[in-house]
Motif scaffolding. Structure first.
Motif, PDB file in Angstrom:
ATOM      1  N   PRO A   1      27.382 -11.712  71.685  1.00 18.14           N
ATOM      2  CA  PRO A   1      27.121 -10.995  70.428  1.00 18.14           C
ATOM      3  C   PRO A   1      27.162 -11.900  69.184  1.00 18.14           C
ATOM      4  O   PRO A   1      26.386 -11.706  68.249  1.00 18.14           O
ATOM      5  N   ILE A   2      28.036 -12.894  69.210  1.00 15.95           N
ATOM      6  CA  ILE A   2      28.134 -13.813  68.065  1.00 15.95           C
ATOM      7  C   ILE A   2      26.856 -14.641  67.953  1.00 15.95           C
ATOM      8  O   ILE A   2      26.268 -14.752  66.867  1.00 15.95           O
ATOM      9  N   PHE A   3      26.405 -15.207  69.075  1.00 14.80           N
ATOM     10  CA  PHE A   3      25.176 -16.003  69.066  1.00 14.80           C
ATOM     11  C   PHE A   3      23.979 -15.145  68.674  1.00 14.80           C
ATOM     12  O   PHE A   3      23.118 -15.584  67.908  1.00 14.80           O
ATOM     13  N   ARG A   4      23.912 -13.920  69.198  1.00 11.27           N
ATOM     14  CA  ARG A   4      22.770 -13.050  68.902  1.00 11.27           C
ATOM     15  C   ARG A   4      22.766 -12.616  67.440  1.00 11.27           C
ATOM     16  O   ARG A   4      21.700 -12.477  66.839  1.00 11.27           O
ATOM     17  N   PHE A   5      23.946 -12.405  66.871  1.00  7.40           N
ATOM     18  CA  PHE A   5      24.032 -12.015  65.458  1.00  7.40           C
ATOM     19  C   PHE A   5      23.498 -13.128  64.553  1.00  7.40           C
ATOM     20  O   PHE A   5      22.686 -12.887  63.671  1.00  7.40           O
ATOM     21  N   PHE A   6      23.963 -14.348  64.789  1.00  5.48           N
ATOM     22  CA  PHE A   6      23.556 -15.450  63.923  1.00  5.48           C
ATOM     23  C   PHE A   6      22.132 -15.920  64.182  1.00  5.48           C
ATOM     24  O   PHE A   6      21.516 -16.540  63.313  1.00  5.48           O
ATOM     25  N   SER A   7      21.605 -15.646  65.366  1.00  4.56           N
ATOM     26  CA  SER A   7      20.231 -16.062  65.653  1.00  4.56           C
ATOM     27  C   SER A   7      19.223 -14.944  65.446  1.00  4.56           C
ATOM     28  O   SER A   7      18.049 -15.110  65.775  1.00  4.56           O
ATOM     29  N   PHE A   8      19.654 -13.820  64.888  1.00  3.98           N
ATOM     30  CA  PHE A   8      18.741 -12.687  64.726  1.00  3.98           C
ATOM     31  C   PHE A   8      17.474 -13.039  63.946  1.00  3.98           C
ATOM     32  O   PHE A   8      16.377 -12.651  64.364  1.00  3.98           O
ATOM     33  N   PRO A   9      17.561 -13.775  62.827  1.00  2.00           N
ATOM     34  CA  PRO A   9      16.317 -14.091  62.114  1.00  2.00           C
ATOM     35  C   PRO A   9      15.317 -14.884  62.959  1.00  2.00           C
ATOM     36  O   PRO A   9      14.115 -14.584  62.952  1.00  2.00           O
ATOM     37  N   ILE A  10      15.801 -15.863  63.698  1.00  2.45           N
ATOM     38  CA  ILE A  10      14.909 -16.655  64.554  1.00  2.45           C
ATOM     39  C   ILE A  10      14.364 -15.792  65.686  1.00  2.45           C
ATOM     40  O   ILE A  10      13.179 -15.869  66.028  1.00  2.45           O
ATOM     41  N   THR A  11      15.223 -14.957  66.258  1.00  2.00           N
ATOM     42  CA  THR A  11      14.784 -14.065  67.334  1.00  2.00           C
ATOM     43  C   THR A  11      13.724 -13.094  66.821  1.00  2.00           C
ATOM     44  O   THR A  11      12.731 -12.827  67.502  1.00  2.00           O
ATOM     45  N   PHE A  12      13.921 -12.597  65.622  1.00  2.00           N
ATOM     46  CA  PHE A  12      12.945 -11.679  65.022  1.00  2.00           C
ATOM     47  C   PHE A  12      11.605 -12.380  64.792  1.00  2.00           C
ATOM     48  O   PHE A  12      10.545 -11.833  65.102  1.00  2.00           O
ATOM     49  N   LEU A  13      11.650 -13.594  64.263  1.00  2.00           N
ATOM     50  CA  LEU A  13      10.418 -14.335  63.977  1.00  2.00           C
ATOM     51  C   LEU A  13       9.664 -14.753  65.236  1.00  2.00           C
ATOM     52  O   LEU A  13       8.442 -14.903  65.213  1.00  2.00           O
ATOM     53  N   THR A  14      10.393 -14.929  66.332  1.00  3.78           N
ATOM     54  CA  THR A  14       9.739 -15.334  67.587  1.00  3.78           C
ATOM     55  C   THR A  14       9.482 -14.137  68.499  1.00  3.78           C
ATOM     56  O   THR A  14       9.200 -14.321  69.692  1.00  3.78           O
ATOM     57  N   PHE A  15       9.566 -12.935  67.944  1.00  3.06           N
ATOM     58  CA  PHE A  15       9.321 -11.703  68.702  1.00  3.06           C
ATOM     59  C   PHE A  15      10.220 -11.591  69.935  1.00  3.06           C
ATOM     60  O   PHE A  15       9.795 -11.117  70.979  1.00  3.06           O
ATOM     61  N   GLY A  16      11.456 -12.045  69.821  1.00  6.52           N
ATOM     62  CA  GLY A  16      12.434 -11.906  70.885  1.00  6.52           C
ATOM     63  C   GLY A  16      12.505 -13.060  71.867  1.00  6.52           C
ATOM     64  O   GLY A  16      13.389 -13.085  72.717  1.00  6.52           O
ATOM     65  N   LEU A  17      11.589 -14.006  71.771  1.00  7.50           N
ATOM     66  CA  LEU A  17      11.585 -15.104  72.733  1.00  7.50           C
ATOM     67  C   LEU A  17      12.787 -16.029  72.589  1.00  7.50           C
ATOM     68  O   LEU A  17      13.198 -16.664  73.558  1.00  7.50           O
ATOM     69  N   PHE A  18      13.352 -16.097  71.399  1.00  4.29           N
ATOM     70  CA  PHE A  18      14.520 -16.956  71.208  1.00  4.29           C
ATOM     71  C   PHE A  18      15.730 -16.419  71.975  1.00  4.29           C
ATOM     72  O   PHE A  18      16.664 -17.166  72.255  1.00  4.29           O
ATOM     73  N   ALA A  19      15.700 -15.151  72.357  1.00  2.12           N
ATOM     74  CA  ALA A  19      16.786 -14.586  73.160  1.00  2.12           C
ATOM     75  C   ALA A  19      16.905 -15.311  74.497  1.00  2.12           C
ATOM     76  O   ALA A  19      18.006 -15.441  75.047  1.00  2.12           O
ATOM     77  N   VAL A  20      15.798 -15.821  75.018  1.00  2.00           N
ATOM     78  CA  VAL A  20      15.829 -16.594  76.260  1.00  2.00           C
ATOM     79  C   VAL A  20      16.610 -17.886  76.037  1.00  2.00           C
ATOM     80  O   VAL A  20      17.377 -18.319  76.899  1.00  2.00           O
ATOM     81  N   VAL A  21      16.441 -18.499  74.879  1.00  4.37           N
ATOM     82  CA  VAL A  21      17.173 -19.726  74.548  1.00  4.37           C
ATOM     83  C   VAL A  21      18.669 -19.421  74.436  1.00  4.37           C
ATOM     84  O   VAL A  21      19.502 -20.200  74.918  1.00  4.37           O
ATOM     85  N   ILE A  22      19.008 -18.292  73.836  1.00  2.00           N
ATOM     86  CA  ILE A  22      20.411 -17.890  73.726  1.00  2.00           C
ATOM     87  C   ILE A  22      21.011 -17.697  75.121  1.00  2.00           C
ATOM     88  O   ILE A  22      22.121 -18.156  75.404  1.00  2.00           O
ATOM     89  N   ASN A  23      20.265 -17.034  76.004  1.00  2.00           N
ATOM     90  CA  ASN A  23      20.742 -16.857  77.378  1.00  2.00           C
ATOM     91  C   ASN A  23      20.922 -18.199  78.085  1.00  2.00           C
ATOM     92  O   ASN A  23      21.875 -18.380  78.848  1.00  2.00           O
TER      93      ASN A  23
END
Length: 118
Positions: free
Chosen positions: A50-72
């Motif tokens: 949750p901490i990583f996803r919170f701080f990476s939300f802008p990048i995740t939003f701009l990449t249409f969710g693909l940055f979530a794979v990097v977080i994983n």
């Protein structure tokens, strides 16, 4: 509730063990290490996820969710760092491929399991 947690833990352990046998850069010594790794992965995902996803939300939003794979992949790599016997052969690339294949294997196994168990 407890049965669901145990089922998820066992399925993730089995997926990790299968993943390690596919020679995609993820190494797990034995099934006991896979059990331990799945437990640590769940804890890392619950605490740091949750901490990583919170701080990476802008990048995740701009990449249409693909940055979530990097977080994983990052969480997968942290787990490999914490568990003895769980190694990533090629560093971040192994973590990225491992996280994607782990989620695919988990989905496949959960779709094969009868709905009464899962």
């Amino acid at each position: 509730m407890l049965a669901s947690v145990l089922t998820t833990w066992l399925v993730t352990s089995l997926s990790l063990f299968i993943l390690s046998r596919l020679s995609l850069g993820t190494e797990v010594e034995d099934f006991y290490t896979a059990l331990w790794s799945a437990a640590v992965l769940g804890a890392v995902n619950a605490i740091l996820g949750p901490i990583f996803r919170f701080f990476s939300f802008p990048i995740t939003f701009l990449t249409f969710g693909l940055f979530a794979v990097v977080i994983n992949a990052i969480l997968f790599g942290i787990t490999a760092y914490l568990v003895k016997g769980f190694r990533l052969q090629w560093g971040f690339l192994s973590a990225l491929v491992g996280a994607v294949v782990l989620s695919l294997l988990n989905s496949l196994i959960f779709n094969v399991l009868p709905s009464a168990i899962a």
